[in-house]
Scaffold this motif. Sequence first.
Motif, PDB file in Angstrom:
ATOM      1  N   ILE A 118       5.493   9.884  -2.193  1.00 37.88           N
ATOM      2  CA  ILE A 118       6.509  10.600  -2.265  1.00 37.88           C
ATOM      3  C   ILE A 118       7.857   9.927  -2.824  1.00 37.88           C
ATOM      4  CG2 ILE A 118       8.222  11.943  -0.868  1.00 37.88           C
ATOM      5  CD1 ILE A 118       6.081  12.367   1.142  1.00 37.88           C
ATOM      6  N   PRO A 119       8.662  10.350  -3.784  1.00 36.13           N
ATOM      7  CA  PRO A 119       9.437   9.582  -4.328  1.00 36.13           C
ATOM      8  C   PRO A 119      10.763   9.447  -3.330  1.00 36.13           C
ATOM      9  CG  PRO A 119       9.592  11.535  -5.295  1.00 36.13           C
ATOM     10  CD  PRO A 119       8.351  11.432  -4.677  1.00 36.13           C
ATOM     11  N   PRO A 120      11.479   8.148  -3.434  1.00 37.67           N
ATOM     12  CA  PRO A 120      12.622   8.141  -2.260  1.00 37.67           C
ATOM     13  C   PRO A 120      13.789   8.792  -2.811  1.00 37.67           C
ATOM     14  CG  PRO A 120      12.325   6.294  -3.916  1.00 37.67           C
ATOM     15  CD  PRO A 120      11.152   6.951  -3.884  1.00 37.67           C
ATOM     16  N   ILE A 121      14.475   9.504  -1.897  1.00 35.46           N
ATOM     17  CA  ILE A 121      15.604  10.277  -2.192  1.00 35.46           C
ATOM     18  C   ILE A 121      16.981   9.295  -2.115  1.00 35.46           C
ATOM     19  CG2 ILE A 121      14.840  12.278  -0.962  1.00 35.46           C
ATOM     20  CD1 ILE A 121      16.431  11.678   1.468  1.00 35.46           C
ATOM     21  N   LEU A 122      16.817   8.034  -1.822  1.00 32.03           N
ATOM     22  CA  LEU A 122      17.938   7.304  -1.753  1.00 32.03           C
ATOM     23  C   LEU A 122      17.316   5.841  -1.723  1.00 32.03           C
ATOM     24  CD1 LEU A 122      21.030   6.896  -1.333  1.00 32.03           C
ATOM     25  CD2 LEU A 122      20.470   6.771   1.122  1.00 32.03           C
ATOM     26  N   THR A 123      18.183   5.064  -2.306  1.00 39.78           N
ATOM     27  CA  THR A 123      17.888   3.593  -2.585  1.00 39.78           C
ATOM     28  C   THR A 123      19.060   2.856  -1.888  1.00 39.78           C
ATOM     29  OG1 THR A 123      16.304   3.640  -4.286  1.00 39.78           O
ATOM     30  CG2 THR A 123      17.265   1.272  -3.569  1.00 39.78           C
ATOM     31  N   VAL A 124      18.863   1.882  -0.725  1.00 40.77           N
ATOM     32  CA  VAL A 124      20.082   1.253  -0.145  1.00 40.77           C
ATOM     33  C   VAL A 124      19.731  -0.346  -0.297  1.00 40.77           C
ATOM     34  CG1 VAL A 124      20.255   3.165   1.237  1.00 40.77           C
ATOM     35  CG2 VAL A 124      18.753   1.204   2.208  1.00 40.77           C
ATOM     36  N   ALA A 125      20.845  -0.967  -0.005  1.00 42.00           N
ATOM     37  CA  ALA A 125      20.700  -2.535  -0.228  1.00 42.00           C
ATOM     38  C   ALA A 125      20.700  -2.851   1.349  1.00 42.00           C
ATOM     39  CB  ALA A 125      22.247  -2.890  -0.587  1.00 42.00           C
ATOM     40  N   ARG A 178      14.394   4.116   0.162  1.00 40.29           N
ATOM     41  CA  ARG A 178      13.870   2.848  -0.361  1.00 40.29           C
ATOM     42  C   ARG A 178      15.044   1.765   0.079  1.00 40.29           C
ATOM     43  NH1 ARG A 178      14.169  -0.426  -4.557  1.00 40.29           N
ATOM     44  NH2 ARG A 178      12.292  -1.601  -5.280  1.00 40.29           N
ATOM     45  N   ILE A 179      14.329   0.633   0.653  1.00 38.73           N
ATOM     46  CA  ILE A 179      15.205  -0.708   0.815  1.00 38.73           C
ATOM     47  C   ILE A 179      15.174  -1.667  -0.450  1.00 38.73           C
ATOM     48  CG2 ILE A 179      15.776  -2.277   2.554  1.00 38.73           C
ATOM     49  CD1 ILE A 179      14.230   0.802   3.665  1.00 38.73           C
ATOM     50  N   ASP A 180      16.061  -1.948  -1.069  1.00 38.91           N
ATOM     51  CA  ASP A 180      15.784  -3.188  -1.989  1.00 38.91           C
ATOM     52  C   ASP A 180      15.450  -4.079  -1.614  1.00 38.91           C
ATOM     53  OD1 ASP A 180      16.774  -1.953  -4.704  1.00 38.91           O
ATOM     54  OD2 ASP A 180      18.853  -2.441  -4.419  1.00 38.91           O
ATOM     55  N   GLY A 181      14.486  -4.862  -2.357  1.00 35.82           N
ATOM     56  CA  GLY A 181      13.908  -6.096  -1.898  1.00 35.82           C
ATOM     57  C   GLY A 181      12.821  -6.067  -1.133  1.00 35.82           C
ATOM     58  N   ALA A 182      12.359  -4.862  -0.441  1.00 33.06           N
ATOM     59  CA  ALA A 182      11.286  -4.926   0.936  1.00 33.06           C
ATOM     60  C   ALA A 182      10.076  -4.961  -0.117  1.00 33.06           C
ATOM     61  CB  ALA A 182      11.407  -3.747   1.611  1.00 33.06           C
ATOM     62  N   GLU A 183       9.156  -5.900   0.651  1.00 33.68           N
ATOM     63  CA  GLU A 183       7.820  -6.016  -0.119  1.00 33.68           C
ATOM     64  C   GLU A 183       6.935  -6.228   0.903  1.00 33.68           C
ATOM     65  OE1 GLU A 183       8.903  -5.964  -4.044  1.00 33.68           O
ATOM     66  OE2 GLU A 183       6.930  -5.978  -2.857  1.00 33.68           O
ATOM     67  N   PRO A 184       5.530  -5.864   0.907  1.00 32.33           N
ATOM     68  CA  PRO A 184       4.494  -5.963   1.862  1.00 32.33           C
ATOM     69  C   PRO A 184       4.794  -7.512   2.516  1.00 32.33           C
ATOM     70  CG  PRO A 184       3.691  -4.934   0.211  1.00 32.33           C
ATOM     71  CD  PRO A 184       5.027  -5.421  -0.076  1.00 32.33           C
TER      72      PRO A 184
END
Length: 314
Positions: free
Chosen positions: A22-29, A71-77
């Motif tokens: 599902i594509p993010p509706i918003l990306t935040v820092a 989506r949170i910028d920079g978040a990785e597994p």
Amino acid sequence: MPNSTRHTIHRHHHHFGWDNAIPPILTVAPGDTVSIDCRDSSDGQLTPTSTVADVAALDFGRINPVVGPIRIDGAEPGDAIMVTIGDFTPSGFGWTANIPGFGLLADQFIEPALKIWSYDRVAMTPAAFSSSARVPLKPFAGTIGLALAEPGLHSIVPPRRTGGNLDIRDLSTGAVLYLPVEVAGGLFSIGDTHAAQGDGEICGTAIESPMALTLKLDLVKGANLATPRFTTPGPVTRHLDADGYEATTGIGPDLIAAAREAVSRMIDLLVRDHGLAAVDAYMLCSVCGDLRISEIVDVPNWTVSFYFPRIVFR
């Protein structure tokens, strides 16, 4: 929540189930705050004018909508999303239902039932269940989590290792929740807001209530959490503790059986002492009573206790 960019998301940006496609509706820092308008767990199928017939007609494909994903910028597994819960803006309307086939005592309560609540959205004074019972309120979001690594659509109903339908009533204003990241960006969603719930949510519903909330999303690199964890800003039962509790127990080698016994005995007590119908006592227990494991070390039997706050009948 100062020193961050603020975003607003409206309730029509919702989805059903967890799916990392599902594509993010918003990306935040990291550090940004988001105000989110959440739908209730019926997706608006139950309203202030609903009757018990509407419970029987529920479309379960629309249960527990969540707003997102973000989506949170920079978040990785391997990272964690740190969610600081801010203020809630309640709607003043809520519902509690006994849904056939759902709940701890589903085999005992097979017919649908519905309680429509109206409460003061500003003062947040205890909400009337009946002429003699009023429930103290404590807003929180029941479903809060991130996308899973496994592809495809996953049901929203069970809680999962990345969060989801946790139904932890202490994730209220001031709490901080840490969620394990399994996909790039985390893909955070939230919904299923409640005006009040007891620990255990035994009939399967709380005071289900649409409301808005504000939260801050931060990033903790390399947290390597296996499951969510959280902190609370202070005592968690102060809104219920003032007049003590009535408590019943279940004892035996099976925790679920013991939990069912403890709840059944509390229902019997409320029916006897307060003249409630059994199904009403069941729903009331779900919104304000606490199911607790009191002992799990004295083999072969465990003790489960059900605490019902006496303040409800004061």
